[in-house]
Design an enzyme around this catalytic site. Structure first.
Site, short mmCIF file in Angstrom:
data_model
loop_
_atom_site.label_atom_id
_atom_site.label_comp_id
_atom_site.label_asym_id
_atom_site.label_seq_id
_atom_site.Cartn_x
_atom_site.Cartn_y
_atom_site.Cartn_z
N TYR A 20 -2.03 -0.42 10.37
CA TYR A 20 -2.13 -0.82 8.97
C TYR A 20 -0.86 -0.44 8.21
CZ TYR A 20 -3.86 -1.12 4.18
OH TYR A 20 -4.03 -1.44 2.84
N SER A 46 0.86 -1.19 0.00
CA SER A 46 0.00 0.00 0.00
C SER A 46 0.89 1.23 0.00
CB SER A 46 -0.89 0.01 1.25
OG SER A 46 -1.49 1.27 1.45
#
Length: 257
Positions: A154, A141
């Site tokens: 995350y 990501s």
């Protein structure tokens, strides 16, 4: 070009969102796709849809955070023929800062987003080596390399995915195993719709527009666009590509200033 005919591909989290798009794209390119997903019913529905469309797909209910289960399932797949591609896509999101992230939430992120990737690598790499090589693609990501608000755990997990990608690419050069990762920005998946419905009831359309415009290109990515990049990276045409992080962000990283 970009044919995966006679290739066997494993896609974790392959029954929904980005994973489903990758599963469908790979099947359309000729691969025999094994959909590994925690939701067995959803995985079978995805595999059935692919078969009805003329592709090859098999479903497997699996918790990638469980190493024994992961090894057993992947060994069973390998027993029926060589594995050529592993896509580590399974993962979960989390919203929170360091002080608002509970230990339980932190452990869950580590268990699924980090250990889950490791477990699949641990189970699959021996088979790739035995078959003379293959391709591994991890889903990272932009959070791995950028400071994003309220994404402490995350971001940490995706940073680990990026580091694992580089380590695997380096360690298995001589075994003809390529390893890369994709770092998307916001992608319009059912998760986004569920997040907006839960956190902004009655304001879904307004917030969707706001999140979309946070990408300089003016919209979120489509799952199919991630699938197309995944297809390239796992195809023979990308044979000279390894140890790379491919940013797919609509200009977010470089143009959002």
């Amino acid at each position: 070009m970009f044919s995966l005919t006679n290739k066997t591909a494993l896609v974790t989290g392959g029954a929904s969102g980005i994973g489903l798009a990758i599963s469908k794209t790979f099947a359309q390119a000729g691969a025999s796709v094994h959909i590994l997903d925690l939701n067995g019913d959803q995985a079978e529905q995805a595999a059935s849809d692919i078969r009805q469309a003329g592709g090859q797909a098999t479903s497997h209910a699996i918790d990638v955070s469980n190493q024994q289960q992961t090894v057993e399932v992947i060994n069973q797949i390998a027993a029926s023929g060589p594995i050529h591609i592993l896509v580590n896509n399974a993962g979960v999101s989390h919203i929170g800062k360091a002080e608002t992230t509970t230990e339980a939430d932190f452990d869950r992120i580590v268990r699924i987003n980090i250990k889950g990737v490791y477990n699949c690598l641990f189970a699959t790499i021996p088979h790739l080596k035995a078959n003379g090589g293959g391709v591994i693609l991890n889903m990272a990501s932009i959070a791995a390399t950028l400071g994003l608000s309220d994404r402490f755990a995350y971001s940490m997990s995706k940073g680990a995915v990026l580091s694992m990608t580089l380590s695997v690419a380096k360690d298995y050069l001589n075994e003809n195993i390529r390893c890369n990762c994709i770092s998307p920005a916001r992608v319009h998946t059912p998760f986004v719709d569920g997040f907006l419905a839960k956190n902004y009831p009655g304001q879904e359309a307004e917030m969707f527009e706001k999140l979309s415009k946070s990408q300089p290109i003016g919209r979120m990515a489509k799952p199919e666009e991630v699938g197309s990049l995944a297809l390239y990276l796992c195809s023979d045409e990308a044979g000279f590509v390894t140890g790379c992080d491919y940013v797919l962000d609509g200009g977010f990283t470089r143009l959002n200033s």
